[in-house]
Motif scaffolding. Structure first.
Motif, PDB file in Angstrom:
ATOM      1  N   ARG A  89      41.188  31.187  23.551  1.00 44.08           N
ATOM      2  CA  ARG A  89      40.528  30.801  22.375  1.00 44.08           C
ATOM      3  C   ARG A  89      40.126  31.944  21.677  1.00 44.08           C
ATOM      4  O   ARG A  89      39.907  31.614  19.973  1.00 44.08           O
ATOM      5  N   ALA A  90      39.655  32.824  22.295  1.00 40.29           N
ATOM      6  CA  ALA A  90      39.334  34.079  21.490  1.00 40.29           C
ATOM      7  C   ALA A  90      39.361  35.256  22.320  1.00 40.29           C
ATOM      8  O   ALA A  90      39.853  35.255  23.358  1.00 40.29           O
ATOM      9  N   HIS A 121      41.898  24.633  15.326  1.00 34.75           N
ATOM     10  CA  HIS A 121      40.781  23.373  15.298  1.00 34.75           C
ATOM     11  C   HIS A 121      40.178  22.859  16.647  1.00 34.75           C
ATOM     12  O   HIS A 121      39.441  22.073  16.765  1.00 34.75           O
ATOM     13  N   HIS A 122      40.797  23.724  17.712  1.00 30.22           N
ATOM     14  CA  HIS A 122      40.413  23.551  19.012  1.00 30.22           C
ATOM     15  C   HIS A 122      39.703  24.607  19.686  1.00 30.22           C
ATOM     16  O   HIS A 122      39.180  24.598  20.820  1.00 30.22           O
ATOM     17  N   SER A 123      39.629  25.683  18.879  1.00 26.65           N
ATOM     18  CA  SER A 123      39.219  27.092  19.360  1.00 26.65           C
ATOM     19  C   SER A 123      37.798  27.090  19.644  1.00 26.65           C
ATOM     20  O   SER A 123      37.460  28.084  20.510  1.00 26.65           O
ATOM     21  N   PHE A 124      37.040  26.299  19.449  1.00 24.97           N
ATOM     22  CA  PHE A 124      35.418  26.173  19.812  1.00 24.97           C
ATOM     23  C   PHE A 124      35.292  25.582  20.881  1.00 24.97           C
ATOM     24  O   PHE A 124      34.164  25.469  21.402  1.00 24.97           O
ATOM     25  N   VAL A 129      30.858  22.901  26.546  1.00 23.84           N
ATOM     26  CA  VAL A 129      30.363  22.425  25.371  1.00 23.84           C
ATOM     27  C   VAL A 129      30.594  20.943  25.286  1.00 23.84           C
ATOM     28  O   VAL A 129      29.340  20.154  24.875  1.00 23.84           O
ATOM     29  N   VAL A 130      31.555  20.378  25.682  1.00 18.62           N
ATOM     30  CA  VAL A 130      31.781  18.829  25.604  1.00 18.62           C
ATOM     31  C   VAL A 130      30.693  18.070  26.635  1.00 18.62           C
ATOM     32  O   VAL A 130      30.107  17.176  26.185  1.00 18.62           O
ATOM     33  N   ARG A 131      30.691  18.591  27.865  1.00 20.86           N
ATOM     34  CA  ARG A 131      29.452  18.155  28.732  1.00 20.86           C
ATOM     35  C   ARG A 131      28.151  18.117  28.062  1.00 20.86           C
ATOM     36  O   ARG A 131      27.241  17.193  28.246  1.00 20.86           O
ATOM     37  N   GLU A 132      27.806  19.383  27.459  1.00 18.19           N
ATOM     38  CA  GLU A 132      26.497  19.257  26.739  1.00 18.19           C
ATOM     39  C   GLU A 132      26.331  18.513  25.731  1.00 18.19           C
ATOM     40  O   GLU A 132      25.226  17.517  25.484  1.00 18.19           O
ATOM     41  N   VAL A 140      31.664  12.473  21.416  1.00 17.48           N
ATOM     42  CA  VAL A 140      32.678  13.344  21.612  1.00 17.48           C
ATOM     43  C   VAL A 140      33.969  12.894  21.531  1.00 17.48           C
ATOM     44  O   VAL A 140      35.072  13.495  21.893  1.00 17.48           O
ATOM     45  N   SER A 141      34.110  11.784  21.052  1.00 14.50           N
ATOM     46  CA  SER A 141      35.314  11.214  20.793  1.00 14.50           C
ATOM     47  C   SER A 141      36.531  12.094  19.979  1.00 14.50           C
ATOM     48  O   SER A 141      37.657  11.922  20.231  1.00 14.50           O
ATOM     49  N   HIS A 142      36.065  13.076  19.197  1.00 11.81           N
ATOM     50  CA  HIS A 142      37.048  13.888  18.560  1.00 11.81           C
ATOM     51  C   HIS A 142      37.260  15.101  19.580  1.00 11.81           C
ATOM     52  O   HIS A 142      37.893  16.089  19.025  1.00 11.81           O
ATOM     53  N   LEU A 143      36.645  15.257  20.704  1.00  8.69           N
ATOM     54  CA  LEU A 143      36.659  16.365  21.539  1.00  8.69           C
ATOM     55  C   LEU A 143      37.765  16.333  22.755  1.00  8.69           C
ATOM     56  O   LEU A 143      38.050  17.081  23.264  1.00  8.69           O
ATOM     57  N   VAL A 144      37.776  14.720  23.066  1.00  8.95           N
ATOM     58  CA  VAL A 144      38.597  14.569  24.535  1.00  8.95           C
ATOM     59  C   VAL A 144      39.099  13.387  24.123  1.00  8.95           C
ATOM     60  O   VAL A 144      39.165  12.662  23.208  1.00  8.95           O
ATOM     61  N   PRO A 145      40.328  13.228  25.044  1.00 12.89           N
ATOM     62  CA  PRO A 145      40.890  11.980  25.083  1.00 12.89           C
ATOM     63  C   PRO A 145      39.905  10.590  25.152  1.00 12.89           C
ATOM     64  O   PRO A 145      39.119  10.698  25.885  1.00 12.89           O
ATOM     65  N   THR A 146      40.532   9.690  24.884  1.00 11.41           N
ATOM     66  CA  THR A 146      39.552   8.384  24.676  1.00 11.41           C
ATOM     67  C   THR A 146      39.208   7.894  26.115  1.00 11.41           C
ATOM     68  O   THR A 146      37.852   7.787  26.269  1.00 11.41           O
TER      69      THR A 146
END
Length: 167
Positions: A89-90, A121-124, A129-132, A140-146
């Motif tokens: 990612r970085a 668009h996924h680099s962050f 982060v998703v759990r938080e 979180v619908s735009h961060l993980v599968p449905t």
């Protein structure tokens, strides 16, 4: 040629899924392997994570999902994969991943490590982060599968209601 994509996947993110999809077009087979780490307490059980990955990758040809413990490079050899796939990612990821790649090469000279840059668009995005975001009720619908988003909502709703009863 087959590749191994190892990780904790707690939870699987769209960044992970992007790498799996891209790898499935580059390799004859991709083994997505969830690490069982007894030193960590994951949000989701091993079985839940395996189910989430299978559900999210069901549309892909040549993708297998499994789990392992111990050295990644040993599992790569056991699975007869020639490549260990890692996402970057970085720059900070690169330093750590390069050290691991050199260590793996010293243990198994026949296994290569391949780095794929994460889509911009996924680099962050990271599982932590998703759990938080989910823990505090964020979308979180735009961060993980449905399916994973639904699982996160259920998990943290259950945890929050339990804390409200006890607190």
């Amino acid at each position: 040629m087959r590749a191994l994509y190892p990780g904790s996947f707690d939870p699987l993110t769209l960044g992970h899924l992007d790498l799996i999809e891209r790898a499935s077009s580059l390799f004859e087979g991709v083994v997505v392997a969830v690490l069982r780490n007894p030193l960590k307490t994951p949000a989701f059980s091993l079985e839940q994570r395996l189910h989430q990955i299978r559900q999210a990758t069901g549309h892909l040809q040549g993708v297998e999902v499994g789990s392992f413990e111990g050295l990644t490079v040993s599992f790569a050899q056991q699975q007869r994969t020639e490549v260990i796939l890692r996402g970057l990612r970085a720059m900070s990821d690169f330093e750590y991943e390069l050290q691991i790649a050199h260590t793996n090469k010293s243990l198994a000279p026949d296994v290569e490590t391949l780095f794929l840059a994460t889509a911009v668009h996924h680099s962050f995005l990271s599982s932590s982060v998703v759990r938080e975001v989910a823990r505090f009720g964020g979308d979180v619908s735009h961060l993980v599968p449905t399916g994973v988003a639904d699982d996160l909502t259920r998990l943290f709703n259950r945890m929050n209601s339990s804390q409200n009863r006890n607190g």
